[in-house]
Design an enzyme around this catalytic site. Structure first.
Site, PDB file in Angstrom:
ATOM      1  N   LYS A  64      19.320  57.333  27.388  1.00 25.10           N
ATOM      2  CA  LYS A  64      19.503  56.370  28.477  1.00 25.10           C
ATOM      3  C   LYS A  64      18.358  55.374  28.348  1.00 25.10           C
ATOM      4  CE  LYS A  64      20.351  54.972  32.920  1.00 25.10           C
ATOM      5  NZ  LYS A  64      20.308  55.767  34.135  1.00 25.10           N
ATOM      6  N   SER A  66      17.031  51.006  28.932  1.00 21.76           N
ATOM      7  CA  SER A  66      17.267  49.789  29.688  1.00 21.76           C
ATOM      8  C   SER A  66      18.197  48.877  28.906  1.00 21.76           C
ATOM      9  CB  SER A  66      15.953  49.070  29.942  1.00 21.76           C
ATOM     10  OG  SER A  66      16.217  47.798  30.479  1.00 21.76           O
ATOM     11  N   THR A 118      15.790  45.240  31.864  1.00 21.42           N
ATOM     12  CA  THR A 118      16.630  44.312  32.621  1.00 21.42           C
ATOM     13  C   THR A 118      15.808  43.657  33.715  1.00 21.42           C
ATOM     14  OG1 THR A 118      18.551  45.716  32.236  1.00 21.42           O
ATOM     15  CG2 THR A 118      18.725  44.118  34.008  1.00 21.42           C
ATOM     16  N   ALA A 119      14.958  44.444  34.365  1.00 24.27           N
ATOM     17  CA  ALA A 119      14.142  43.912  35.463  1.00 24.27           C
ATOM     18  C   ALA A 119      13.324  42.712  34.993  1.00 24.27           C
ATOM     19  CB  ALA A 119      13.210  45.006  35.999  1.00 24.27           C
ATOM     20  N   HIS A 162      13.727  50.912  41.078  1.00 26.99           N
ATOM     21  CA  HIS A 162      13.961  52.253  41.613  1.00 26.99           C
ATOM     22  C   HIS A 162      13.803  52.321  43.132  1.00 26.99           C
ATOM     23  CE1 HIS A 162      14.301  53.418  37.539  1.00 26.99           C
ATOM     24  NE2 HIS A 162      13.046  53.641  37.283  1.00 26.99           N
TER      25      HIS A 162
END
Length: 291
Positions: A64, A66, A118-119, A162
């Protein structure tokens, strides 16, 4: 176990995902052997900045990561169309210690959790439009250190992800902007957060089996949420169970079960815009296609 003959092909699939409630919720049934016919898993827990690095080094079968990391690893890994996280109303926030306008961030120091996320991409796309002359120094900090750093004046602003969405008021911080609102307002698409990738060399039949197992694991988690509860809370690092539930509600949705056309459009849209800003390598035309 014998290492020769057919036993070799039965080695568990190595996978890394975060201990966050959305990941443990999604993978609980599969990790505990409750998904019929699914390949066995050998699970490593690691936060997304660690899994991004593992993917770059080609370390595990399934990870998993980003979506911001995806363009760097697509040669070796395929994007699975399920198990990941896209969402609405769940974007990263830019926080400051006091009220401020976006323009005031010009030349200021901003803490971010990663530059391949992504952030960070959403932040850069937002800043390109909202902060004339751009921000100053960008400092990478572990995400749990960002809010204290803003509160204590070590940085001028912080980009948080988060559960910080739910807890930043406890630090006395102000929300300067919501990167997700900006993205959704300008594109109408959901936000691509976390991708599930699998090594292309596993071969098409295995990739399809992994995708099917992820989809079934999500479905089983929705059908019996209580079954995953012990696994979720065991790894949620003393998170309040109510916050864990909020977290799952926010990040596990129809896109987790299947990216679909909207999900793929969102991923392609983000990575195309980011490439145009010079933030990521450009995508090959079929790079996101699933075998």
């Amino acid at each position: 176990m014998s290492t020769h003959g057919h036993a070799q092909s039965e080695r568990p699939v190595s996978i890394a995902f975060s201990p966050c409630p959305n990941d443990t919720f999604v993978f609980d049934a599969w990790a505990h052997g409750r998904v019929p016919g699914a390949p066995a898993l050998d699970v490593t827990f690691a936060d997304i900045d660690i899994t991004n690095g593992m993917a770059e080094r080609g370390e595990l079968d399934v990870l998993k990561i980003s979506y911001g990391m995806l363009p760097w690893v697509l040669e070796e890994y395929a994007l699975l169309p399920c198990g990941g996280a896209l969402g609405r109303g769940c974007g990263p926030l830019v926080l400051t210690s006091g009220p401020m306008d976006p323009a005031d961030l010009r030349g200021r120091t901003v803490a971010v959790p990663s530059e391949r996320s992504t952030a960070y991409m959403l932040f850069r796309l937002w800043a390109a439009e909202e902060v004339p002359g751009d921000v100053g120094e960008v400092v990478v900090l572990p995400f749990h250190e960002i809010m204290p750093a803003v509160r204590d004046g070590k940085v001028d602003a912080g980009l948080v992800i988060h559960e910080a969405r739910f807890t930043y008021q406890e630090y006395g911080l102000h929300r300067l902007a919501d990167m997700g609102e900006h993205w959704e307002h300008t594109t109408g698409l959901p936000i691509p957060l976390g991708a599930i990738i699998a090594r292309r060399s596993l071969g098409e039949p295995m990739l399809r089996a992994l995708a099917a197992a992820a989809r079934e694991s999500v479905r089983m988690a929705w059908e019996d949420p209580e079954a995953s509860r012990p696994y979720v809370l065991e790894h949620a690092q003393e998170m309040d169970p109510a916050v864990a539930d909020q977290h799952i509600g926010l990040y596990v949705n129809e896109f987790t079960a299947d990216l679909g056309e909207d999900g793929l459009a969102a991923v392609r849209g983000l990575l195309t815009r980011a490439a145009a800003e010079g933030l990521v390598p450009p995508l090959a035309g079929d790079a996101l296609a699933f075998p």
